[in-house]
Structure formats: C-alpha cells, structure tokens
Design a protein around this motif. Structure first.
Motif, PDB file in Angstrom:
ATOM      1  N   ALA A 184       0.831  -1.212   0.000  1.00 19.46           N
ATOM      2  CA  ALA A 184       0.000   0.000   0.000  1.00 19.46           C
ATOM      3  C   ALA A 184       0.861   1.255   0.000  1.00 19.46           C
ATOM      4  CB  ALA A 184      -0.936  -0.004   1.206  1.00 19.46           C
ATOM      5  N   PHE A 185       1.877   1.292   0.854  1.00 20.70           N
ATOM      6  CA  PHE A 185       2.760   2.459   0.932  1.00 20.70           C
ATOM      7  C   PHE A 185       3.439   2.685  -0.412  1.00 20.70           C
ATOM      8  CE2 PHE A 185       6.527   4.906   1.686  1.00 20.70           C
ATOM      9  CZ  PHE A 185       6.235   5.729   2.761  1.00 20.70           C
ATOM     10  N   ASN A 186       3.985   1.617  -0.973  1.00 28.02           N
ATOM     11  CA  ASN A 186       4.702   1.719  -2.233  1.00 28.02           C
ATOM     12  C   ASN A 186       3.792   2.196  -3.357  1.00 28.02           C
ATOM     13  OD1 ASN A 186       7.026   1.270  -3.956  1.00 28.02           O
ATOM     14  ND2 ASN A 186       5.901  -0.463  -4.755  1.00 28.02           N
ATOM     15  N   ASN A 187       2.624   1.596  -3.489  1.00 30.48           N
ATOM     16  CA  ASN A 187       1.703   1.989  -4.551  1.00 30.48           C
ATOM     17  C   ASN A 187       1.156   3.388  -4.346  1.00 30.48           C
ATOM     18  OD1 ASN A 187       1.314  -0.110  -6.646  1.00 30.48           O
ATOM     19  ND2 ASN A 187       1.081  -1.370  -4.826  1.00 30.48           N
ATOM     20  N   ARG A 188       0.898   3.740  -3.121  1.00 31.37           N
ATOM     21  CA  ARG A 188       0.378   5.090  -2.829  1.00 31.37           C
ATOM     22  C   ARG A 188       1.391   6.156  -3.231  1.00 31.37           C
ATOM     23  NH1 ARG A 188      -4.165   8.105  -0.906  1.00 31.37           N
ATOM     24  NH2 ARG A 188      -3.310   9.840   0.218  1.00 31.37           N
ATOM     25  N   THR A 189       2.649   5.965  -2.854  1.00 32.06           N
ATOM     26  CA  THR A 189       3.656   6.988  -3.163  1.00 32.06           C
ATOM     27  C   THR A 189       4.067   6.959  -4.626  1.00 32.06           C
ATOM     28  OG1 THR A 189       5.458   5.538  -2.432  1.00 32.06           O
ATOM     29  CG2 THR A 189       4.571   7.078  -0.822  1.00 32.06           C
ATOM     30  N   LYS A 190       3.943   5.815  -5.260  1.00 37.33           N
ATOM     31  CA  LYS A 190       4.373   5.702  -6.650  1.00 37.33           C
ATOM     32  C   LYS A 190       3.303   6.166  -7.635  1.00 37.33           C
ATOM     33  CE  LYS A 190       5.246   1.535  -8.295  1.00 37.33           C
ATOM     34  NZ  LYS A 190       5.921   0.270  -8.621  1.00 37.33           N
ATOM     35  N   HIS A 191       2.038   5.866  -7.338  1.00 33.54           N
ATOM     36  CA  HIS A 191       0.990   6.100  -8.335  1.00 33.54           C
ATOM     37  C   HIS A 191      -0.010   7.193  -7.985  1.00 33.54           C
ATOM     38  CE1 HIS A 191       2.333   2.613 -10.502  1.00 33.54           C
ATOM     39  NE2 HIS A 191       2.163   1.834  -9.451  1.00 33.54           N
ATOM     40  N   THR A 192      -0.261   7.399  -6.727  1.00 33.50           N
ATOM     41  CA  THR A 192      -1.373   8.272  -6.361  1.00 33.50           C
ATOM     42  C   THR A 192      -0.884   9.604  -5.824  1.00 33.50           C
ATOM     43  OG1 THR A 192      -2.575   6.267  -5.763  1.00 33.50           O
ATOM     44  CG2 THR A 192      -3.547   8.341  -5.088  1.00 33.50           C
ATOM     45  N   CYS A 193      -0.354   9.579  -4.618  1.00 35.92           N
ATOM     46  CA  CYS A 193       0.162  10.801  -4.018  1.00 35.92           C
ATOM     47  C   CYS A 193       1.084  10.419  -2.866  1.00 35.92           C
ATOM     48  CB  CYS A 193      -0.962  11.713  -3.551  1.00 35.92           C
ATOM     49  SG  CYS A 193      -2.043  10.988  -2.324  1.00 35.92           S
ATOM     50  N   ASP A 194       1.506  11.400  -2.153  1.00 36.35           N
ATOM     51  CA  ASP A 194       2.511  11.196  -1.130  1.00 36.35           C
ATOM     52  C   ASP A 194       1.911  10.632   0.154  1.00 36.35           C
ATOM     53  OD1 ASP A 194       5.073  11.254  -0.263  1.00 36.35           O
ATOM     54  OD2 ASP A 194       5.269  13.429  -0.211  1.00 36.35           O
ATOM     55  N   VAL A 195       2.746   9.940   0.910  1.00 37.70           N
ATOM     56  CA  VAL A 195       2.450   9.579   2.293  1.00 37.70           C
ATOM     57  C   VAL A 195       3.381  10.450   3.114  1.00 37.70           C
ATOM     58  CG1 VAL A 195       2.559   7.792   4.055  1.00 37.70           C
ATOM     59  CG2 VAL A 195       1.798   7.208   1.749  1.00 37.70           C
TER      60      VAL A 195
END
Length: 178
Positions: free
Chosen positions: A106-117
């Motif tokens: 989830a962390f990887n996909n969130r920061t790579k595709h959607t937006c920042d954590v």
C-alpha cells in the motif's frame, strides 16, 4: 527576548529555528528531506524484494515455460503457482495476507501512483524528545495507521528477511518437482 516591563517575552519564529542540514557532495540538504527520501526508498526496495523473489521462482520452477521477465511481479506469480506448486502457493498466499506485506504494498503503490504519504518529524525546541512517524493514509479504501518510523522500519526489515528465508525453504521443496 525582550523585557519592556516586569515580564520577559520570548518570541520564536520559524526564521530563528535551527536548520537541520546534512552536507552531501558540498551541498547542504535538509535532513527532513533525506529522512523522507530514505523512508520512501526503503519501502520501494522492500517491495522490490518480493518482485525479485518472483523472478527467481519464475525461472527456477517454470523453466522453459517461464514468463517473460517484464511480465513477472509478485501479483502475477501469486496467480501462477496456484495449481502445480502447492508449497509455493501457500508461501505466496501467506505473504500476500500478511499485514506487513499489505502495508509495504500500500505504501509503495500510494507513493508511486497516487500521491505522497507524509512523514511527521518533530523535535523539542528545548529538550531532547523527538518523534518521526509515518502519517496514516488510505489505499483502496483501507486505512493504514500511523507508524513510528524507527521501530516500524526494523519490523519491516525483519519481515522481508524472514520472508526471503522462508521462500528459499519452499523453493528447495518445490524445485525437485519441476
């Protein structure tokens, strides 16, 4: 600090706060930026381990029927091993269901595709207390809770290391069946 009466006043502005800089190749880089980058890179590399494991499983177990390397990642191989390799299938499903893997993914996909954590880094102005947390975030309607960076990164590292070791055990069991 000023004293225009019996009361002393202290004014703190962001301009007067210390800057935490780390010199790298002759340039001063904000330490917070480096912590942010290191944390994101850590999760990216942790996730890459599982894709690399999948590359090993692909060529080791599928031989001449191996998939092309560009189409191999953890989710793709999770689907492949459901029929002919029961031990490997159990390993993939166990890893996929583990909360640590789900957080990494989830962390990887969130920061790579959607937006920042976002990371929260705070330090006492007076004193030596500090905190560095990964803020909570949503990924595919799932809430991922706040995590203390220093403790959680160690947990993730241990999870990834143990996952690789258990993969090698399962690979050794499955390889003779090839």
């Amino acid at each position: 600090m000023t004293q225009e009466s019996k009361v002393k006043k202290v004014t703190v502005t962001t301009d007067s706060l210390p800057e935490y800089l780390t010199p790298i190749a002759g340039k001063d880089i904000p330490t917070r930026f480096l912590l942010d980058k290191l944390t994101k890179d850590f999760f990216q590399y942790a996730r890459n381990v599982f894709d690399s494991i999948s590359q090993i499983a692909n060529v080791s177990l599928l031989g001449n029927k191996a998939k092309k390397p560009d189409s191999v990642d953890f989710p793709a191989m999770l689907k492949v091993f459901n029929q002919n390799f029961p031990d490997m299938c159990v390993w993939y499903n166990t890893i996929n269901a583990d909360p640590a893997f789900q957080y990494i993914d989830a962390f990887n996909n969130r920061t790579k595709h959607t937006c920042d954590v976002y990371l929260k880094v705070s330090m006492d102005f007076l004193g030596d207390n500090h905190a560095s947390d990964i803020n909570p975030f949503f990924r595919k309607d799932v809430q991922h809770d706040k995590k203390d960076i220093s403790g959680y990164l160690n947990e993730i590292f241990n999870f990834v290391s143990k996952s690789f070791d258990s993969f090698m055990v399962e690979l050794a069991k499955e390889y003779p069946k090839k």
